[in-house]
Enzyme design. Structure first.
Site, mmCIF file in Angstrom:
data_model
loop_
_atom_site.group_PDB
_atom_site.id
_atom_site.type_symbol
_atom_site.label_atom_id
_atom_site.label_comp_id
_atom_site.label_asym_id
_atom_site.label_seq_id
_atom_site.Cartn_x
_atom_site.Cartn_y
_atom_site.Cartn_z
ATOM 1 N N GLY A 63 0.802 -1.222 0.000
ATOM 2 C CA GLY A 63 0.000 0.000 0.000
ATOM 3 C C GLY A 63 0.830 1.266 0.000
ATOM 4 O O GLY A 63 0.295 2.366 -0.165
ATOM 5 N N ASN A 64 2.138 1.151 0.169
ATOM 6 C CA ASN A 64 3.007 2.317 0.156
ATOM 7 C C ASN A 64 3.387 2.615 -1.297
ATOM 8 O O ASN A 64 3.731 1.716 -2.051
ATOM 9 C CB ASN A 64 4.257 2.065 1.003
ATOM 10 C CG ASN A 64 5.033 3.330 1.244
ATOM 11 O OD1 ASN A 64 5.556 3.928 0.309
ATOM 12 N ND2 ASN A 64 5.117 3.738 2.495
ATOM 13 N N HIS A 65 3.347 3.871 -1.679
ATOM 14 C CA HIS A 65 3.589 4.266 -3.064
ATOM 15 C C HIS A 65 5.035 4.649 -3.361
ATOM 16 O O HIS A 65 5.324 5.129 -4.461
ATOM 17 C CB HIS A 65 2.692 5.457 -3.421
ATOM 18 C CG HIS A 65 1.241 5.151 -3.336
ATOM 19 N ND1 HIS A 65 0.324 6.017 -2.778
ATOM 20 C CD2 HIS A 65 0.526 4.062 -3.723
ATOM 21 C CE1 HIS A 65 -0.871 5.480 -2.833
ATOM 22 N NE2 HIS A 65 -0.776 4.295 -3.386
ATOM 23 N N PHE A 66 5.939 4.449 -2.411
ATOM 24 C CA PHE A 66 7.314 4.917 -2.591
ATOM 25 C C PHE A 66 7.925 4.452 -3.913
ATOM 26 O O PHE A 66 8.387 5.257 -4.715
ATOM 27 C CB PHE A 66 8.204 4.469 -1.419
ATOM 28 C CG PHE A 66 9.642 4.859 -1.605
ATOM 29 C CD1 PHE A 66 10.079 6.118 -1.233
ATOM 30 C CD2 PHE A 66 10.553 3.977 -2.175
ATOM 31 C CE1 PHE A 66 11.407 6.491 -1.423
ATOM 32 C CE2 PHE A 66 11.877 4.344 -2.373
ATOM 33 C CZ PHE A 66 12.305 5.600 -1.996
#
Length: 187
Positions: A63-66
């Site tokens: 879920g992290n967009h990094f």
């Protein structure tokens, strides 16, 4: 009889200790930096979340967009291979690290961070003097850095919107627009 029980998950690069029988949050230890002598830019987070620690990967939570943000800066799709993703950063002269070396934190939210121990930035910067631009990927990372390290006159500091999926105040496209500032300093 001692009812306190400590369960430790140990790896070469990170550790989470869960203290059973007390209300003490887990002690979390961060990863080493992704960096080489060619890096001009440093991206700084706070501390890897639980999922990242389990996976032994920076920004390992799906879920992290990094990674999606970093790859989109260069009009590319994130590589599924973590080693290739780290090399992608280095190929673009971007270093990655966290402000904290360790802390206690219940869950993965930055707002739960306590008992922080900061990484040694004086040694880091002396070893990698080409780094001139520091980008914080959250307000908490910036706050912790300014409180414990402070600004250096030979660096320029930038604040980016958090890549966390929990940061719903901005769309992915809005985040990407602000992250494009990084491209101005790729040298």
């Amino acid at each position: 009889m001692n009812t306190k029980q400590t369960l430790a998950v140990k790896t070469p690069e990170s550790r989470m200790e869960l203290d059973k029988g007390t209300n003490t949050p887990p002690v979390k230890t961060a990863f080493p930096p992704v960096v080489d002598e060619n890096c001009h830019i440093l991206l700084l987070g706070t501390m890897p979340g639980d999922r990242s620690l389990r996976l032994q990967q920076y920004y390992g939570h799906s879920g992290n967009h990094f990674w999606k943000l970093v790859y989109r800066l260069f009009d590319q799709v994130p590589d599924p291979d973590y080693t290739a993703r780290k090399q992608f950063l280095l190929n673009h002269k971007i270093a990655l690290w966290d402000v904290l070396a360790s802390c206690t934190c219940e869950g993965s939210l930055d707002s739960n961070i306590k008992n922080e121990v900061v990484n040694d930035f004086s040694i880091f910067y002396s070893k990698y003097p080409a780094i001139k631009h520091v980008f914080f990927d959250s307000k908490k990372a910036e706050q912790l850095y300014l409180r414990h390290v402070g600004k250096s006159e030979d660096k320029v500091y930038h604040l980016l919107p958090s890549p966390s999926g929990a940061n719903a105040s901005k769309t992915f496209e809005q985040k990407l627009h602000q992250w494009k500032e990084i491209l101005l300093f790729i040298g």
